[in-house]
Design a protein around this motif. Structure first.
Motif, PDB file in Angstrom:
ATOM      1  N   ASN A 157       8.480   1.548  -4.464  1.00 32.28           N
ATOM      2  CA  ASN A 157       7.559   3.191  -4.082  1.00 32.28           C
ATOM      3  C   ASN A 157       6.362   2.524  -2.803  1.00 32.28           C
ATOM      4  O   ASN A 157       5.568   1.739  -3.842  1.00 32.28           O
ATOM      5  CB  ASN A 157       7.435   4.101  -4.588  1.00 32.28           C
ATOM      6  CG  ASN A 157       8.563   4.502  -5.497  1.00 32.28           C
ATOM      7  OD1 ASN A 157       9.572   4.629  -4.637  1.00 32.28           O
ATOM      8  ND2 ASN A 157       8.577   5.054  -6.358  1.00 32.28           N
ATOM      9  N   ILE A 158       6.257   3.519  -1.345  1.00 35.88           N
ATOM     10  CA  ILE A 158       5.027   3.273  -0.777  1.00 35.88           C
ATOM     11  C   ILE A 158       4.426   3.794  -1.149  1.00 35.88           C
ATOM     12  O   ILE A 158       5.346   5.689  -0.431  1.00 35.88           O
ATOM     13  CB  ILE A 158       5.572   2.439   0.437  1.00 35.88           C
ATOM     14  CG1 ILE A 158       5.620   0.902  -0.581  1.00 35.88           C
ATOM     15  CG2 ILE A 158       4.000   2.272   0.668  1.00 35.88           C
ATOM     16  CD1 ILE A 158       6.435   0.234   1.309  1.00 35.88           C
ATOM     17  N   PHE A 159       2.967   4.662  -1.189  1.00 31.17           N
ATOM     18  CA  PHE A 159       2.112   5.361  -1.178  1.00 31.17           C
ATOM     19  C   PHE A 159       1.764   5.641  -0.161  1.00 31.17           C
ATOM     20  O   PHE A 159       0.172   4.615   0.449  1.00 31.17           O
ATOM     21  CB  PHE A 159       1.380   5.811  -2.828  1.00 31.17           C
ATOM     22  CG  PHE A 159       0.180   7.053  -2.357  1.00 31.17           C
ATOM     23  CD1 PHE A 159       0.973   8.210  -1.526  1.00 31.17           C
ATOM     24  CD2 PHE A 159      -0.482   7.148  -2.773  1.00 31.17           C
ATOM     25  CE1 PHE A 159       0.025   9.812  -1.483  1.00 31.17           C
ATOM     26  CE2 PHE A 159      -1.566   8.125  -2.793  1.00 31.17           C
ATOM     27  CZ  PHE A 159      -1.210   9.079  -1.689  1.00 31.17           C
ATOM     28  N   ARG A 218       0.957   6.562  -9.545  1.00 27.73           N
ATOM     29  CA  ARG A 218       0.992   6.254 -10.915  1.00 27.73           C
ATOM     30  C   ARG A 218       2.315   5.361 -10.875  1.00 27.73           C
ATOM     31  O   ARG A 218       2.745   4.679 -11.618  1.00 27.73           O
ATOM     32  CB  ARG A 218       1.052   7.113 -11.706  1.00 27.73           C
ATOM     33  CG  ARG A 218      -0.564   7.233 -12.487  1.00 27.73           C
ATOM     34  CD  ARG A 218      -0.613   8.143 -13.409  1.00 27.73           C
ATOM     35  NE  ARG A 218      -1.806   8.377 -14.438  1.00 27.73           N
ATOM     36  CZ  ARG A 218      -2.735   9.420 -14.184  1.00 27.73           C
ATOM     37  NH1 ARG A 218      -1.846  10.559 -14.654  1.00 27.73           N
ATOM     38  NH2 ARG A 218      -4.137   8.945 -14.819  1.00 27.73           N
ATOM     39  N   LEU A 219       3.174   5.952  -9.142  1.00 24.12           N
ATOM     40  CA  LEU A 219       4.989   5.354  -9.843  1.00 24.12           C
ATOM     41  C   LEU A 219       5.173   4.569  -8.501  1.00 24.12           C
ATOM     42  O   LEU A 219       6.381   4.772  -8.613  1.00 24.12           O
ATOM     43  CB  LEU A 219       5.605   6.934  -9.902  1.00 24.12           C
ATOM     44  CG  LEU A 219       5.587   7.643 -10.682  1.00 24.12           C
ATOM     45  CD1 LEU A 219       6.791   9.276 -11.197  1.00 24.12           C
ATOM     46  CD2 LEU A 219       5.569   7.433 -12.346  1.00 24.12           C
ATOM     47  N   SER A 220       3.922   4.506  -8.052  1.00 24.73           N
ATOM     48  CA  SER A 220       4.468   3.262  -6.352  1.00 24.73           C
ATOM     49  C   SER A 220       3.331   1.667  -7.681  1.00 24.73           C
ATOM     50  O   SER A 220       2.843   1.848  -8.456  1.00 24.73           O
ATOM     51  CB  SER A 220       3.301   4.256  -5.695  1.00 24.73           C
ATOM     52  OG  SER A 220       4.329   5.375  -5.217  1.00 24.73           O
ATOM     53  N   ARG A 221       3.591   0.889  -6.751  1.00 26.27           N
ATOM     54  CA  ARG A 221       3.564  -0.675  -6.324  1.00 26.27           C
ATOM     55  C   ARG A 221       2.920  -0.814  -5.425  1.00 26.27           C
ATOM     56  O   ARG A 221       2.479  -1.960  -5.407  1.00 26.27           O
ATOM     57  CB  ARG A 221       4.855  -1.885  -7.241  1.00 26.27           C
ATOM     58  CG  ARG A 221       5.174  -1.028  -8.580  1.00 26.27           C
ATOM     59  CD  ARG A 221       4.095  -1.410 -10.004  1.00 26.27           C
ATOM     60  NE  ARG A 221       4.243  -0.952 -10.685  1.00 26.27           N
ATOM     61  CZ  ARG A 221       4.073   0.515 -11.355  1.00 26.27           C
ATOM     62  NH1 ARG A 221       3.356   1.340 -11.694  1.00 26.27           N
ATOM     63  NH2 ARG A 221       4.778   0.436 -12.505  1.00 26.27           N
ATOM     64  N   ALA A 222       2.341   0.016  -4.356  1.00 25.19           N
ATOM     65  CA  ALA A 222       1.960  -0.390  -2.640  1.00 25.19           C
ATOM     66  C   ALA A 222       1.215   0.714  -2.645  1.00 25.19           C
ATOM     67  O   ALA A 222       1.913   2.205  -2.419  1.00 25.19           O
ATOM     68  CB  ALA A 222       3.207  -0.822  -2.118  1.00 25.19           C
ATOM     69  N   ALA A 223       0.476   0.886  -2.018  1.00 24.04           N
ATOM     70  CA  ALA A 223      -0.846   2.092  -1.929  1.00 24.04           C
ATOM     71  C   ALA A 223      -1.565   1.784  -1.249  1.00 24.04           C
ATOM     72  O   ALA A 223      -1.863   0.254  -0.090  1.00 24.04           O
ATOM     73  CB  ALA A 223      -1.409   2.591  -2.901  1.00 24.04           C
ATOM     74  N   ASN A 224      -1.829   1.979   0.853  1.00 19.76           N
ATOM     75  CA  ASN A 224      -2.364   1.688   1.687  1.00 19.76           C
ATOM     76  C   ASN A 224      -2.829   2.992   1.981  1.00 19.76           C
ATOM     77  O   ASN A 224      -3.034   4.220   2.131  1.00 19.76           O
ATOM     78  CB  ASN A 224      -1.865   1.240   2.744  1.00 19.76           C
ATOM     79  CG  ASN A 224      -0.952   2.000   3.599  1.00 19.76           C
ATOM     80  OD1 ASN A 224       0.126   2.501   2.529  1.00 19.76           O
ATOM     81  ND2 ASN A 224      -1.084   1.981   4.692  1.00 19.76           N
ATOM     82  N   ALA A 225      -4.295   3.009   2.909  1.00 18.86           N
ATOM     83  CA  ALA A 225      -4.648   3.737   3.574  1.00 18.86           C
ATOM     84  C   ALA A 225      -4.101   3.486   4.715  1.00 18.86           C
ATOM     85  O   ALA A 225      -3.654   2.560   5.254  1.00 18.86           O
ATOM     86  CB  ALA A 225      -6.599   3.690   3.313  1.00 18.86           C
ATOM     87  N   VAL A 226      -5.815   4.278   5.813  1.00 19.11           N
ATOM     88  CA  VAL A 226      -4.612   4.769   7.252  1.00 19.11           C
ATOM     89  C   VAL A 226      -5.562   3.363   8.409  1.00 19.11           C
ATOM     90  O   VAL A 226      -5.700   3.754   9.474  1.00 19.11           O
ATOM     91  CB  VAL A 226      -4.357   5.590   8.119  1.00 19.11           C
ATOM     92  CG1 VAL A 226      -2.909   6.048   7.061  1.00 19.11           C
ATOM     93  CG2 VAL A 226      -5.101   6.928   7.533  1.00 19.11           C
ATOM     94  N   SER A 227      -6.718   2.979   7.415  1.00 19.47           N
ATOM     95  CA  SER A 227      -8.085   2.361   8.312  1.00 19.47           C
ATOM     96  C   SER A 227      -8.563   1.059   7.031  1.00 19.47           C
ATOM     97  O   SER A 227      -8.500   2.085   6.193  1.00 19.47           O
ATOM     98  CB  SER A 227      -8.445   2.806   9.581  1.00 19.47           C
ATOM     99  OG  SER A 227      -9.966   4.223   8.631  1.00 19.47           O
ATOM    100  N   GLN A 228      -9.356   0.890   7.925  1.00 20.92           N
ATOM    101  CA  GLN A 228     -10.281  -0.340   7.084  1.00 20.92           C
ATOM    102  C   GLN A 228     -11.185   0.564   6.431  1.00 20.92           C
ATOM    103  O   GLN A 228     -11.464   0.211   5.227  1.00 20.92           O
ATOM    104  CB  GLN A 228     -10.699  -1.527   7.594  1.00 20.92           C
ATOM    105  CG  GLN A 228      -9.680  -2.203   8.510  1.00 20.92           C
ATOM    106  CD  GLN A 228      -8.328  -3.010   7.584  1.00 20.92           C
ATOM    107  OE1 GLN A 228      -8.685  -3.430   7.044  1.00 20.92           O
ATOM    108  NE2 GLN A 228      -7.268  -2.727   7.996  1.00 20.92           N
ATOM    109  N   LEU A 229     -12.055   0.956   7.392  1.00 21.84           N
ATOM    110  CA  LEU A 229     -13.021   1.990   6.273  1.00 21.84           C
ATOM    111  C   LEU A 229     -12.541   3.601   5.855  1.00 21.84           C
ATOM    112  O   LEU A 229     -13.164   3.146   4.999  1.00 21.84           O
ATOM    113  CB  LEU A 229     -13.836   2.703   8.062  1.00 21.84           C
ATOM    114  CG  LEU A 229     -15.112   3.758   7.015  1.00 21.84           C
ATOM    115  CD1 LEU A 229     -16.143   3.182   6.477  1.00 21.84           C
ATOM    116  CD2 LEU A 229     -16.026   4.370   8.248  1.00 21.84           C
TER     117      LEU A 229
END
Length: 861
Positions: free
Chosen positions: A313-315, A373-384
Motif C-alpha cells: 500500500n502507498i499513500f 497506519r496500513l501503508s508502508r510507503a507515503a509521500n507528499a507532492v513537492s519537496q516543501l
C-alpha cells in the motif's frame, strides 16, 4: 415524469469505411493527440466545439451527408488511415514501452491507482480541480510509459457543478446531468453480456454497483456507479455529485471507492500487489485487502494480514493543514462497519483505533491516519510539502526526529501532450530531437530550445495570446447575455482586452489561502499599471469556489466588481465555469502565470507548470513546486519564502502585495516591452528559453510517474510478492517476528555510551562504543545506529544523520541482561560543535522502513 416500458439504444449510422472512428473515439488517447483531434474537428469544426470536444456525441449528431462526404474524400480517408496506424502502433501489445524495456513483460496490471476524481478531458466532467487533473495526467503518463496499472474511481451523474454568476457577481451552481450514452465511457459486462454488478455493503443495505470503463491509451479506468433501479433512491443518489452531500454521503462514497474498488478488481481477476491511494478518500481499500487476505488464508489473524498487505500500500497526501483532512465521527463508523470488524476479528475499540485522531478534547476517525497506519510507503507532492507533511504527522511517530518522519516527496508534474498547443508542439518538432515526446525528462533534448529562432518562438506565442483574447471576449459576451446585461454592455465586450498587451493569468480554485485578490490591495497603483499609455497590462481570472465556501465566493465577487469599475473595464475579465478547456487556452496564451498562495499552504500546484511548455513565465510566491523550480533566470519570485503566523497575515498581505507591485513595475513590465529594432523582446524571450531548458525536463508526469514506479511501485511490488509468493508463509513469519519484537521492545535499554576523544581535529577519527541490553531479543533483531549532527542554540542535534554501528560482541559478564557492544567510527570534514548520540531500531530484511514502526530507543537523559 413518465416511466418507460422499454429503453432503446440509438446509435449513429456510420459508413463502414469510417467505423474505426469509434475505436479512436472510445480511447481517450485522442484527448492528447493533436492529429486525432484534428481528424474529428475536420468532420465539422462547429459541431466539435458545440459538443465540448466530445467525439462520441459529435458522431451521434453529425448529419449523414457529412459522413458520406468524408467517406468519399480521399484526403480525409488517407488522414484517417494515418491516424489509425499511429493509434495501432501506440496500443500494440508489442510496443517497446519504457516499462517493458526496464522491467519486462506482464500478463495483468498489478498496480491499482485509486482517486476520487479524474480530469481526463473537458467532456468527461468527473473532476473538480487540481487533484482530478493530476489523477488524469497520472493515468495518461502511466499509459505512455506502458505501466501495468489500472485506475479506480466513481462515475458521477452530475459530476462537479457548473458555475455561473448572478447580476451581483456572486457564484451560483447548477448541476447538469452527464449523458453517459454520449460520452467516451462504456458499461462493463459479464461473460453473458449482462451489465456487471458487484455488491458493497453500506450500513444495513447491500448496494448494487454497476461498472463503467474509460480507456486511457494503454490503461483502463474503472468507474463505480450506484444509479441503478435495483437500489433505493438514497443509494442511487450516492454517486450523483463529486464532493456533494453530507458526511454520511461522503463516507459511503469512500466505502464504495475503496472497498468497492478492491471487490471489482477481484471480480475481474485482478489481485493488485500495489495499491496507490491518491489522498485518503480510498483508505478503506486497505481493510478490504486484509479481509480478502484472511479469507484466502484462514490461519492469518488481522495483524498478520495487515502487516503483509501494508507492504503493497502507498499513500499520497495532498493536504497542507490538518483542517483539510477527511475525518468522520465514530457514529458513522459504528453505523457502517460492525460487519467488517467482526469479519476481521477486531473489537469495536480496535477498529476505531486504526483511524483514531485526537482533535483536542474529542477524537475522530481520520482517513489519512488509517492510510498511514496500513501503508508502508507515503509521500507528499513537492519537496516543501514533504517538510510540511512530516511536521504535521510527527505526532504519529513521537520518537522519530521530524526530518526523518517516513513521508517522502515526489513533486507533481503535468502531462505535456495534454496541455501544449499544437503550434508549440510543431515548433518543437522542427527544432528539437523528435524524442521530446517520449523522452521528456532528458535535459539534453530540451537544451536544443536555443536552436529555435527568437522570432519564430515569439510569433507562435503571440498567436496563442490572440486566441486567448478571442476566447475571453466570446465567453464574456455569453456571460453578460446570460446575466441579462444591457445590449450596449454586451457589445462592448468585443473590445475587452487586447491581443498585443502583456497578459497575466490567474486561474485556480478560489480558496482564501490562494489570495486571488492580493493584486487589488492598492487599486490606484494597479490602475496606473493597467492603463499605462505605452506599457499597459491586462488580467484574466478564472476559477470556482467550493459551493459551501462563502469566503471564496466573496473573492470571486470582488474580482467581478473590480472589473466593472471604469478604470478596469476591458482590462480585467473573469471567465466563468473554469474547466480543462478554458485552462488549456489560458496556459497556452498568457505571458505571465500569477500564483499568490500563503506559504506553505500550496502543496504543489501544477497550473504554473503548464505555461513552461507554452512559452509563458511564472511569477509566484515561493511555495509548492515553485520553491524548487525558481531561479532568477526562469521567472520571478514574490518575496523570499517568508512564512507568517496567522495574527500577522494582514501584514503579510501588505508586504507581499507591495513586493508584487514592485516586481511588475520594475522588472516584469519593462522587460516585456523592451523591444529591439525587430520588435522582439529579446530579454523576455531569453527567460522563456531558460524556463523551457531548465524546467521542462523536470515538471512532467513522465518524470513523476517514472519516479513513482522506481521508488514506490516496484519496491512495494517486490516486498509484497516476497511475502505472498508462492504462499504467505514468509509473510506470516515476518508478521510474527514483528509481533514478537513489539511485545519485547520495552526490554531494550542503552546501558552505556563512550565517545573518545571529546575534542578532535578535522578528519581525525572519533570512536563511539555503546552497550545495549536486548532483553529477550537477538542482535540480528535490531539495528544500532550512530546519530550525529550540528547543535542548535539549545544544544540539540538538528538535521541529524544516522549510520549503522557494527555489532562487536556480547559484553563480558553481562549475559543475564543480554548486553551487547556496538562500535562505529566517525570523521568530521569541517570544524564546529557537533552532537553525537545513538539509537536502537528493529531490523529485518522484510521491513520496509524501521522508522515506520515507531519503535526507537534513545539513551535516557
Amino acid at each position: 415524469m413518465v416511466k418507460p416500458v422499454a429503453t432503446v439504444n440509438v446509435t449513429p449510422n456510420i459508413p463502414p469505411s469510417l467505423e474505426r472512428l469509434y475505436d479512436l473515439a472510445y480511447n481517450l488517447r485522442w484527448s492528447w493527440d493533436h492529429e486525432t483531434i484534428a481528424l474529428f474537428r475536420r468532420l465539422d469544426r462547429e459541431l466539435w466545439e458545440q459538443t465540448e470536444r466530445n467525439p462520441i456525441w459529435m458522431l451521434g449528431l453529425i448529419n449523414q451527408e457529412t459522413l458520406q462526404a468524408a467517406a468519399a474524400d480521399e484526403a480525409y480517408m488517407a488522414n484517417l488511415d494515418r491516424v489509425c496506424a499511429h493509434f495501432d502502433a501506440y496500443v500494440s501489445p508489442d510496443a517497446r514501452t519504457w516499462y517493458r524495456r526496464h522491467y519486462g513483460e506482464f500478463e495483468k496490471p498489478f498496480i491499482a491507482y485509486f482517486s476520487m476524481e479524474y480530469g481526463l478531458t473537458e467532456c468527461l466532467r468527473n473532476y473538480s480541480g487540481g487533484l482530478g487533473v493530476l489523477s488524469g495526467d497520472h493515468m495518461k503518463s502511466a499509459s505512455d510509459l506502458g505501466l501495468p496499472l489500472v485506475g479506480i474511481g466513481l462515475l458521477y451523474e452530475e459530476g462537479y457543478f457548473h458555475q455561473y454568476l448572478n447580476a451581483d457577481g456572486y457564484q451560483q451552481q447548477s448541476y447538469p446531468i452527464n449523458d453517459y450514452a454520449n460520452l467516451p465511457v462504456q458499461q462493463v459486462r459479464d461473460a453473458d453480456g449482462k451489465p456487471l454488478v458487484i455488491e458493497v455493503q453500506l450500513a444495513n443495505y447491500m448496494a448494487q454497483v454497476c461498472v463503467w470503463k474509460v480507456q486511457v491509451g494503454r490503461v483502463t479506468l474503472y468507474l463505480l456507479d450506484t444509479n441503478t433501479p435495483t437500489n433505493p433512491e438514497e443509494i442511487r443518489n450516492l454517486t450523483d455529485r463529486l464532493y456533494g452531500g453530507d458526511k454520511r454521503t461522503r463516507i459511503r462514497q469512500e466505502i464504495l471507492l475503496g472497498i468497492g474498488g478492491i471487490r471489482l478488481l477481484d471480480v475481474l481477476g485482478i489481485r493488485p500487489t500495489v495499491c496507490h491511494m491518491n489522498e485518503g478518500h480510498s483508505a478503506f481499500l486497505a481493510l478490504e485487502r486484509i479481509r480478502l487476505m484472511m479469507k484466502d488464508n484462514p490461519d492469518l489473524n488481522f495483524w498478520e494480514a495487515a502487516d503483509i498487505c501494508a507492504a503493497g500500500n502507498i499513500f499520497t497526501t495532498h493536504s497542507t493543514v490538518p483542517a483539510a483532512l477527511e475525518r468522520f465521527g465514530f457514529d458513522l463508523i459504528d453505523e457502517h462497519f460492525p460487519y467488517l470488524w467482526q469479519e476481521l476479528g477486531l473489537t469495536r475499540e480496535q477498529f476505531h483505533s486504526l483511524g483514531r485522531e485526537d482533535m483536542g478534547g474529542f477524537d475522530l476517525f481520520s482517513m489519512p491516519v488509517l492510510a498511514l497506519r496500513l501503508s508502508r510507503a507515503a509521500n507528499a507532492v513537492s519537496q516543501l510539502h514533504g517538510s510540511v507533511s512530516r511536521a504535521m504527522w510527527q505526532w504519529l511517530y513521537p520518537k522519530v526526529p521530524e526530518h526523518e518522519i517516513p513521508v517522502g516527496a515526489i513533486t507533481n508534474g503535468i502531462h505535456i501532450q495534454t496541455w501544449i498547443s499544437r503550434e508549440m508542439a510543431e515548433l518543437y518538432d522542427r527544432y528539437l530531437d523528435p524524442a521530446w515526446r517520449e523522452d521528456q525528462d532528458n535535459p539534453t533534448i530540451w537544451a536544443d530550445v536555443e536552436r529555435i529562432p527568437d522570432a519564430e518562438l515569439w510569433r507562435t506565442h503571440e498567436r496563442r495570446r490572440e486566441r486567448l483574447v478571442n476566447l475571453a471576449r466570446h465567453k464574456l459576451r455569453a456571460q453578460l447575455d446570460a446575466r441579462g446585461a444591457p445590449l450596449s454592455e454586451i457589445e462592448a465586450a468585443h473590445e475587452a482586452l487586447s491581443p498585443d498587451v502583456l497578459t497575466i493569468g490567474f486561474a485556480r480554485r478560489f480558496a482564501t489561502y490562494k489570495r486571488a485578490t492580493l493584486l487589488f490591495r492598492d487599486k490606484e497603483r494597479l490602475a496606473a499599471m493597467l492603463n499605462h499609455p505605452d506599457h499597459p497590462v491586462q488580467l484574466i481570472f478564472a476559477g470556482k469556489a467550493h459551493p459551501h465556501d462563502h469566503p471564496g465566493k466573496e473573492l470571486i465577487r470582488e474580482v467581478v466588481k473590480t472589473a466593472e469599475l471604469p478604470e478596469f473595464r476591458n482590462k480585467i475579465v473573469f471567465l466563468e465555469n473554469y474547466d480543462m478547456a478554458t485552462a488549456r487556452k489560458m496556459v497556452q496564451g498568457v505571458d505571465v502565470w500569477l500564483n499568490t498562495p500563503r506559504r506553505p499552504k500550496e502543496a504543489s500546484g501544477t497550473s504554473g507548470m503548464k505555461v513552461i511548455y507554452n512559452g509563458g513565465l511564472n511569477a509566484s510566491i515561493l511555495d509548492g513546486w515553485w520553491a524548487e523550480g525558481y531561479d532568477p533566470t526562469v521567472g520571478w519570485a514574490i518575496g523570499s519564502g517568508e512564512e507568517y503566523d496567522q495574527h500577522e497575515w494582514d501584514l503579510q498581505d501588505y508586504i507581499e502585495a507591495q513586493a508584487l507591485y514592485n516586481l511588475l513595475e520594475k522588472d516584469i513590465i519593462p522587460t516585456f516591452y523592451a523591444r529591439g529594432r525587430d520588435g522582439l523582446p529579446r530579454e523576455w524571450i531569453s527567460r522563456v528559453k531558460n524556463s523551457m531548458r531548465k524546467l521542462a525536463p523536470v515538471f512532467t508526469t513522465y518524470r513523476m510517474v517514472r519516479e513513482y514506479t522506481e521508488e514506490y511501485y516496484m519496491p512495494a511490488h517486490e516486498r509484497y510478492a516476497a511475502l505472498t509468493q508462492p504462499d504467505v508463509s514468509r509473510g506470516k513469519a515476518f508478521a510474527d517476528w514483528e509481533d514478537n519484537v513489539r511485545a519485547h521492545w520495552a526490554g531494550i535499554s542503552i546501558k552505556r555510551v563512550e565517545v573518545e576523544p571529546n575534542t578532535i581535529k578535522v578528519n581525525e577519527e572519533l570512536m563511539v562504543r555503546v552497550w545495549v541490553s536486548l532483553g529477550t531479543l537477538k542482535p540480528e533483531d535490531v539495528m544500532v545506529q550512530l546519530y550525529y549532527g550540528p547543535l542548535d542554540s539549545r544544544g540539540q542535534i538538528v538535521a541529524g544523520e544516522a549510520t549503522a554501528m557494527e555489532h562487536c560482541c556480547p559484553a563480558e559478564g553481562a549475559s543475564s541482561d543480554n548486553v551487547h557492544e556496538f562500535q562505529a567510527q566517525l570523521r568530521y570534514p569541517n570544524t564546529g560543535r557537533r552532537g553525537v548520540s545513538v539509537r536502537v531500531l528493529p531490523n529485518h530484511p522484510d521491513l520496509a522502513d524501521p522508522l515506520q514502526t515507531g519503535l526507537l530507543v534513545w539513551p535516557s537523559s
